[in-house]
Design a protein around this motif. Structure first.
Motif, PDB file in Angstrom:
ATOM      1  N   THR A 263       0.813  -1.206   0.000  1.00 31.09           N
ATOM      2  CA  THR A 263       0.000   0.000   0.000  1.00 31.09           C
ATOM      3  C   THR A 263       0.851   1.263   0.000  1.00 31.09           C
ATOM      4  N   THR A 264       0.225   2.402  -0.333  1.00 36.16           N
ATOM      5  CA  THR A 264       0.904   3.699  -0.332  1.00 36.16           C
ATOM      6  C   THR A 264       0.256   4.585   0.723  1.00 36.16           C
ATOM      7  N   PRO A 265       0.897   4.798   1.875  1.00 41.55           N
ATOM      8  CA  PRO A 265       0.354   5.703   2.887  1.00 41.55           C
ATOM      9  C   PRO A 265       0.286   7.137   2.365  1.00 41.55           C
ATOM     10  N   VAL A 266      -0.679   7.899   2.887  1.00 36.13           N
ATOM     11  CA  VAL A 266      -0.870   9.290   2.467  1.00 36.13           C
ATOM     12  C   VAL A 266      -1.020  10.162   3.714  1.00 36.13           C
ATOM     13  N   VAL A 267      -0.290  11.277   3.743  1.00 40.13           N
ATOM     14  CA  VAL A 267      -0.301  12.202   4.870  1.00 40.13           C
ATOM     15  C   VAL A 267      -1.310  13.323   4.613  1.00 40.13           C
ATOM     16  N   GLY A 268      -1.996  13.740   5.654  1.00 43.19           N
ATOM     17  CA  GLY A 268      -2.928  14.862   5.569  1.00 43.19           C
ATOM     18  C   GLY A 268      -3.213  15.402   6.950  1.00 43.19           C
ATOM     19  N   ARG A 269      -4.341  16.133   7.087  1.00 41.02           N
ATOM     20  CA  ARG A 269      -4.705  16.727   8.375  1.00 41.02           C
ATOM     21  C   ARG A 269      -6.102  16.283   8.795  1.00 41.02           C
ATOM     22  N   VAL A 270      -6.229  15.963  10.080  1.00 41.91           N
ATOM     23  CA  VAL A 270      -7.529  15.623  10.657  1.00 41.91           C
ATOM     24  C   VAL A 270      -8.286  16.927  10.931  1.00 41.91           C
ATOM     25  N   PRO A 271      -9.585  16.844  11.277  1.00 36.79           N
ATOM     26  CA  PRO A 271     -10.380  18.062  11.427  1.00 36.79           C
ATOM     27  C   PRO A 271      -9.825  19.098  12.395  1.00 36.79           C
ATOM     28  N   ASP A 272      -9.063  18.691  13.426  1.00 36.59           N
ATOM     29  CA  ASP A 272      -8.508  19.689  14.350  1.00 36.59           C
ATOM     30  C   ASP A 272      -7.232  20.334  13.823  1.00 36.59           C
ATOM     31  N   GLY A 273      -6.823  19.961  12.603  1.00 33.73           N
ATOM     32  CA  GLY A 273      -5.656  20.581  11.982  1.00 33.73           C
ATOM     33  C   GLY A 273      -4.349  19.850  12.187  1.00 33.73           C
ATOM     34  N   SER A 274      -4.317  18.841  13.033  1.00 35.91           N
ATOM     35  CA  SER A 274      -3.067  18.121  13.276  1.00 35.91           C
ATOM     36  C   SER A 274      -2.808  17.108  12.164  1.00 35.91           C
ATOM     37  N   LEU A 275      -1.542  16.788  11.981  1.00 37.01           N
ATOM     38  CA  LEU A 275      -1.122  15.892  10.911  1.00 37.01           C
ATOM     39  C   LEU A 275      -1.349  14.428  11.286  1.00 37.01           C
ATOM     40  N   ALA A 276      -1.662  13.636  10.261  1.00 40.32           N
ATOM     41  CA  ALA A 276      -1.857  12.205  10.441  1.00 40.32           C
ATOM     42  C   ALA A 276      -1.530  11.502   9.139  1.00 40.32           C
ATOM     43  N   VAL A 277      -1.425  10.179   9.202  1.00 39.43           N
ATOM     44  CA  VAL A 277      -1.149   9.390   8.008  1.00 39.43           C
ATOM     45  C   VAL A 277      -2.156   8.256   7.908  1.00 39.43           C
ATOM     46  N   SER A 278      -2.719   8.088   6.719  1.00 46.09           N
ATOM     47  CA  SER A 278      -3.638   7.005   6.397  1.00 46.09           C
ATOM     48  C   SER A 278      -2.829   5.853   5.816  1.00 46.09           C
ATOM     49  N   HIS A 279      -3.007   4.640   6.369  1.00 40.81           N
ATOM     50  CA  HIS A 279      -2.209   3.489   5.910  1.00 40.81           C
ATOM     51  C   HIS A 279      -3.006   2.209   6.123  1.00 40.81           C
ATOM     52  N   ALA A 280      -2.519   1.092   5.571  1.00 41.37           N
ATOM     53  CA  ALA A 280      -3.352  -0.114   5.557  1.00 41.37           C
ATOM     54  C   ALA A 280      -2.505  -1.378   5.605  1.00 41.37           C
TER      55      ALA A 280
END
Length: 550
Positions: A263-280
């Motif tokens: 898989t290819t993880p993708v970085v973004g921001r959650v609703p409170d503005g903090s950074l997170a990464v989606s992965h599987a």
């Protein structure tokens, strides 16, 4: 198989977009709004999602030298995306082989720095590796990862077991090497630069992981298999996202739930503005990491590596980029798009992709597309997409289908599914675009991509179209345009602003070199009003007529 000559309308006029950061910018060092257009600092671009605003060139031809700003030959095949920062361009290739038999066991790569204005090679460095791999494989080789830069330093990555930090003069700052776990042929996760941390996917226990090798000799499957070594807890040889200090190369933290290499993880921001990464986790060939499913992990300072949520999905095959936005995390699962709540990972809906679709399909007899509704067609295998070839743009999740050369998109809100059949390959004419040949249904006959020395090393380029079972390049969006390259060097340009996916969305089909001789697994990147591509033989800079003339 149908080959036709076809000419599209002239380029769709668009306004000049302001070069603004997208709504989820990553905290790049010194990345300001006014300068965003001169930088593509990593595989995923300045915003971390393979998307930027801009007014890109949409028509070009390497065969006809049409809108080509410069092109620079490279000594050996490579597949990394092109990284750009101001007047510097970075890319990787393998160390040249001397005979074709060496293709099956390469380890060492070269990192290059070029002048972005002229294509002149300014310097190069060598990064040795330990675990051998096949050169220009259809899923990976040692050059699979794009370099990463912050404007002062550049980091090169060798999938065969090393990474290094260099200043802009090519002087080594630090170097890290190990023997990687080699259980799968795969594209694996692209590195991300988030602040002062490099996100990198690797095995937890390096010593134990080094014992897991798919091949005992070139082309010979290891008779010991690829299970966990005796006496070693399996979780110790899982692969995890690691946070690596960009200044020293030292591991700072590791996420908790594991990430499969498919898989290819993708970085973004959650609703409170903090950074997170989606992965599987999941995929073919029995990944260790379990339970299969999808996760969102924190990258916020002081909480790096903490799991926000983890949703089990039985039989999940996440051979795609794990895209998400402020509301949803999306994936593909058993012929459906699965839409998860970004806040807690709960599955909100599953949207069928193989039934009730709208499709514009090619009619060979009439040499034109026909529109069909209520289409029931299985466009995928275990997953509906060509591996890694998907992108979430607004409410639409775009993807290259797996079984057929159909471009698809599904709406994350209402589940509407649309397909457009595209030519499987372009063979560009040396004289005039109107004489280009489009091959529907299958690849052009006689494909034989060669490296700089004339060796036929490009897997999947000889007998495949670049759709299906291959770790393809990620699509890139620049402004309203989606750029979709496939292994043969065919690049589809799609207008994402269309109300309905139809032939009107097809802006152009361009080449990255002669049909049947070109091979690429690199995304197109964008900076300074130009597109950058990387094929088996060269790195290319593509501009509009105005930028090329200047």
């Amino acid at each position: 198989m149908t080959a036709i000559r076809f000419s599209l309308p002239e380029r769709i006029p668009v306004p000049v977009f302001l070069l603004l950061l997208a709504c989820f910018p990553l905290p790049m060092a010194g990345a300001g709004i006014s300068e965003a257009g001169t930088r593509w600092p990593q595989a995923a671009g300045p915003n971390g999602d393979w998307q930027v605003e801009g007014d890109p060139p949409t028509r070009w031809s390497l065969v006809r030298n049409e809108n080509v700003r410069w092109r620079t030959p490279l000594p050996e095949a490579g597949m990394s995306n092109v990284t750009v920062w101001g007047d510097r361009v970075f890319v990787t290739t393998h160390v040249p082989i001397e005979k074709l038999e060496e293709k099956e066991a390469v380890t060492d790569i070269l990192g290059f720095c070029l002048d972005s204005r002229t294509g002149e090679i300014l310097w190069q460095v060598e990064l040795p590796g330990t675990a051998f791999i096949s050169l220009a494989g259809g899923f990976t080789d040692g050059t699979v990862f794009a370099p990463v830069t912050d404007g002062e330093h550049v980091w090169f990555f060798n999938r065969c077991g090393s990474m290094g930090c260099y200043d802009f003069d090519g002087k080594r700052v630090w170097f890290r090497e190990w023997t990687p776990r080699f259980k799968h042929n795969n594209r694996q996760a692209e590195p991300y630069l988030v602040g002062d941390t490099i996100l990198y996917l690797e095995v937890a226990d390096k010593e134990a992981g080094a014992k897991i090798q798919k091949w005992s000799a070139p082309g010979v499957v290891n008779p010991q298999g690829t299970g966990a070594p005796e006496g070693i807890e399996e979780k110790k040889v899982w692969t995890y996202l690691h946070g690596i200090d960009k200044r020293t190369g030292e591991v700072q933290w590791r996420e908790k739930v594991g990430t499969s290499v498919h898989t290819t993880p993708v970085v973004g921001r959650v609703p409170d503005g903090s950074l997170a990464v989606s992965h599987a986790r999941g995929g073919g060939h029995g990944p260790f990491e379990k339970p299969y499913g999808h996760s969102l992990t924190s990258l916020a300072p002081g909480r790096e590596g903490e799991t926000f949520w983890s949703t089990p999905l039985e039989g999940y095959d996440p051979s795609f980029a794990c895209h998400w936005n402020e509301k949803y995390v999306v994936g593909f699962h058993r012929g459906k798009q699965v839409v998860m709540d970004v806040k807690d990972g709960s599955v909100l809906r599953e949207q069928p992709l193989y039934q009730g679709a709208s499709a514009w399909l090619w009619n060979p007899a009439g040499e034109d597309w026909v529109h069909e509704t209520g289409v029931n067609r299985k466009v995928g295998k275990g997953h509906p997409n060509t591996n890694q070839a998907n992108l979430l743009v607004g409410d639409w999740h775009w993807f290259l289908s797996h079984n057929l050369p159909w471009l698809g998109r599904v709406n994350v809100e209402n589940g509407k599914v649309e397909y457009l059949e595209l030519p499987a390959q372009l063979v560009a004419d040396s004289g005039d675009r109107k004489d280009d040949r489009w091959f529907f249904g299958k690849t052009a006959p006689g494909n034989r991509p060669l490296d700089a020395k004339g060796f036929a090393v490009g897997d999947k380029g000889h007998d495949g179209t670049g759709w299906g079972h291959i770790s393809a390049a990620s699509p890139t969006r620049v402004g309203r345009y989606l750029f979709l390259p496939v292994v043969t060097g065919t690049v589809y340009v799609i207008d994402t602003d269309v109300d309905t996916l139809s032939p009107d969305a097809l802006v152009a089909i361009n080449d990255l070199g002669p049909g049947g001789e070109t091979w690429t697994l690199a995304s197109l990147t964008f900076a300074d009003d130009c597109l950058f591509g990387h094929t088996m033989k060269e790195i290319v800079c593509i501009g509009t007529e105005e930028t090329t003339a200047n």
